[in-house]
Design an enzyme around this catalytic site. Structure first.
Site, PDB file in Angstrom:
ATOM      1  N   ASN A 100      -5.378  -0.459  -3.978  1.00 48.04           N
ATOM      2  CA  ASN A 100      -5.368   0.484  -5.108  1.00 48.04           C
ATOM      3  C   ASN A 100      -5.049  -0.137  -6.459  1.00 48.04           C
ATOM      4  O   ASN A 100      -4.535   0.561  -7.350  1.00 48.04           O
ATOM      5  CB  ASN A 100      -4.366   1.630  -4.850  1.00 48.04           C
TER       6      ASN A 100
ATOM      7  N   LYS B  22       2.520   3.210  -6.161  1.00 49.73           N
ATOM      8  CA  LYS B  22       2.110   2.208  -7.164  1.00 49.73           C
ATOM      9  C   LYS B  22       3.275   1.741  -8.037  1.00 49.73           C
ATOM     10  O   LYS B  22       3.331   0.590  -8.430  1.00 49.73           O
ATOM     11  CB  LYS B  22       0.962   2.738  -8.004  1.00 49.73           C
TER      12      LYS B  22
ATOM     13  N   ASP C 229       0.838  -1.212   0.000  1.00 48.26           N
ATOM     14  CA  ASP C 229       0.000   0.000   0.000  1.00 48.26           C
ATOM     15  C   ASP C 229       0.864   1.250   0.000  1.00 48.26           C
ATOM     16  O   ASP C 229       0.551   2.237   0.658  1.00 48.26           O
ATOM     17  CB  ASP C 229      -0.924  -0.030   1.227  1.00 48.26           C
TER      18      ASP C 229
HETATM   19  O1  LIG Z   1      -0.040   7.012  -2.707  1.00 48.46           O
HETATM   20  C1  LIG Z   1      -0.794   6.193  -2.168  1.00 48.46           C
HETATM   21  N1  LIG Z   1      -0.277   5.202  -1.396  1.00 48.46           N
HETATM   22  C2  LIG Z   1      -1.075   4.267  -0.809  1.00 48.46           C
HETATM   23  N2  LIG Z   1      -2.404   4.261  -0.913  1.00 48.46           N
HETATM   24  C3  LIG Z   1      -3.001   5.259  -1.649  1.00 48.46           C
HETATM   25  C4  LIG Z   1      -4.409   5.285  -1.741  1.00 48.46           C
HETATM   26  O2  LIG Z   1      -5.119   4.329  -1.071  1.00 48.46           O
HETATM   27  C5  LIG Z   1      -5.028   6.274  -2.498  1.00 48.46           C
HETATM   28  F1  LIG Z   1      -6.371   6.257  -2.554  1.00 48.46           F
HETATM   29  C6  LIG Z   1      -4.284   7.260  -3.164  1.00 48.46           C
HETATM   30  C7  LIG Z   1      -4.948   8.316  -3.951  1.00 48.46           C
HETATM   31  C8  LIG Z   1      -4.444   9.601  -3.946  1.00 48.46           C
HETATM   32  C9  LIG Z   1      -5.077  10.616  -4.669  1.00 48.46           C
HETATM   33  C10 LIG Z   1      -6.228  10.336  -5.380  1.00 48.46           C
HETATM   34  F2  LIG Z   1      -6.853  11.316  -6.060  1.00 48.46           F
HETATM   35  C11 LIG Z   1      -6.741   9.051  -5.391  1.00 48.46           C
HETATM   36  C12 LIG Z   1      -6.110   8.045  -4.678  1.00 48.46           C
HETATM   37  C13 LIG Z   1      -2.891   7.242  -3.065  1.00 48.46           C
HETATM   38  C14 LIG Z   1      -2.241   6.248  -2.309  1.00 48.46           C
HETATM   39 MG   LIG Z   2      -3.908   2.705  -0.494  1.00 49.71          MG
END
Ligand SMILES: O=c1[nH]cnc2c(O)c(F)c(-c3ccc(F)cc3)cc12
Ligand SMILES: [Mg+2]
Length: 214
Positions: free
Chosen positions: A170, A144, A141
């Site tokens: 994600n 990505k 997590d």
């Molecule tokens: O960078 C991340 N690391 C781990 N988990 C994430 C996540 O669950 C997200 F939803 C998002 C996320 C960030 C901005 C958005 F507009 C949508 C999802 C990012 C991360």
């Molecule tokens: Mg996440």
């Protein structure tokens, strides 16, 4: 110099949750993220799926890549059997600092070790420095673009063995296409997608569970 979102989350937890009660801290963070400020915790909907997968595996050693404020660290550690341990890696020192305080507030510091630094540097140290043989569960997590290289590094370091369960957040949004292609096409993994929603939102997201077959 104002406060950061993680700092505001910590303050909210310390004001509105019951110290030493992980479930109270978890639900308080969810209320903060729904009523005050969205934050990138795995959240309550994907969190329930994660809970179920953790309970089914009954793991002794869990590795988490990406601590952020410690929300999923609490979800995982509260379900570990006696003697179970969670090692969680966080690249961002400001996040790690808040996570340690939230973990301490919840009373789970004896079960959780927060490791600060790049996962690519920390993973090769796990066996020698933390006497880890194999990981029972790996919750991915973090960033990505690191899902696939870190999975390959974990394989090379012998930290993934027969029966090790990878759980990735994600995989749909923001999406991890190279990782998905790898675990779904590799003869060494059996993969399953658990459809859900992006934390605190209506956008589709999901968790990918991949069991290493040896
Ligand atoms: O960078 C991340 N690391 C781990 N988990 C994430 C996540 O669950 C997200 F939803 C998002 C996320 C960030 C901005 C958005 F507009 C949508 C999802 C990012 C991360
Ligand atoms: Mg996440």
């Amino acid at each position: 110099k104002g406060s950061s979102k993680p700092q505001r989350m910590l303050s909210y937890v310390q004001r509105h949750s019951k110290r030493g009660d992980p479930d109270s801290v978890i639900s308080t963070i969810d209320i903060f993220c729904r009523s005050k400020e969205w934050a990138m915790n795995v959240g309550d909907e994907k969190g329930l799926i994660l809970d179920k997968l953790i309970c089914e595996a009954n793991p002794s050693i869990v590795l988490e890549l990406g601590t952020y404020c410690g929300y999923s660290s609490l979800r995982i550690a509260r379900l570990l059997p006696p003697g179970g341990r969670l090692f969680t890696m966080e690249f961002n020192p400001a996040y790690a600092k808040i996570a340690k305080q939230i973990i301490a507030w919840a009373g789970l510091e004896s079960k959780i070790q927060v490791l600060e630094g790049p996962s690519g540097d920390l993973i090769p140290q796990l066996k020698k420095k933390h006497a880890i043989e194999k990981c029972d569960i790996i919750f991915i997590d973090h960033w990505k673009d690191c899902y696939l290289p870190d999975t390959k590094l974990l394989e090379e370091c012998g930290l993934i063995g027969k029966g090790t369960v990878l759980i990735a957040d994600n995989v749909t949004f923001p999406g991890t296409p190279d990782y998905l292609e790898y675990v779904r096409n590799s003869p060494h993994y059996s993969s399953q997608y658990f459809k859900s929603y992006l934390e605190y939102s209506k956008t589709e997201d999901g968790l990918e569970k991949s069991v290493f077959l040896g």
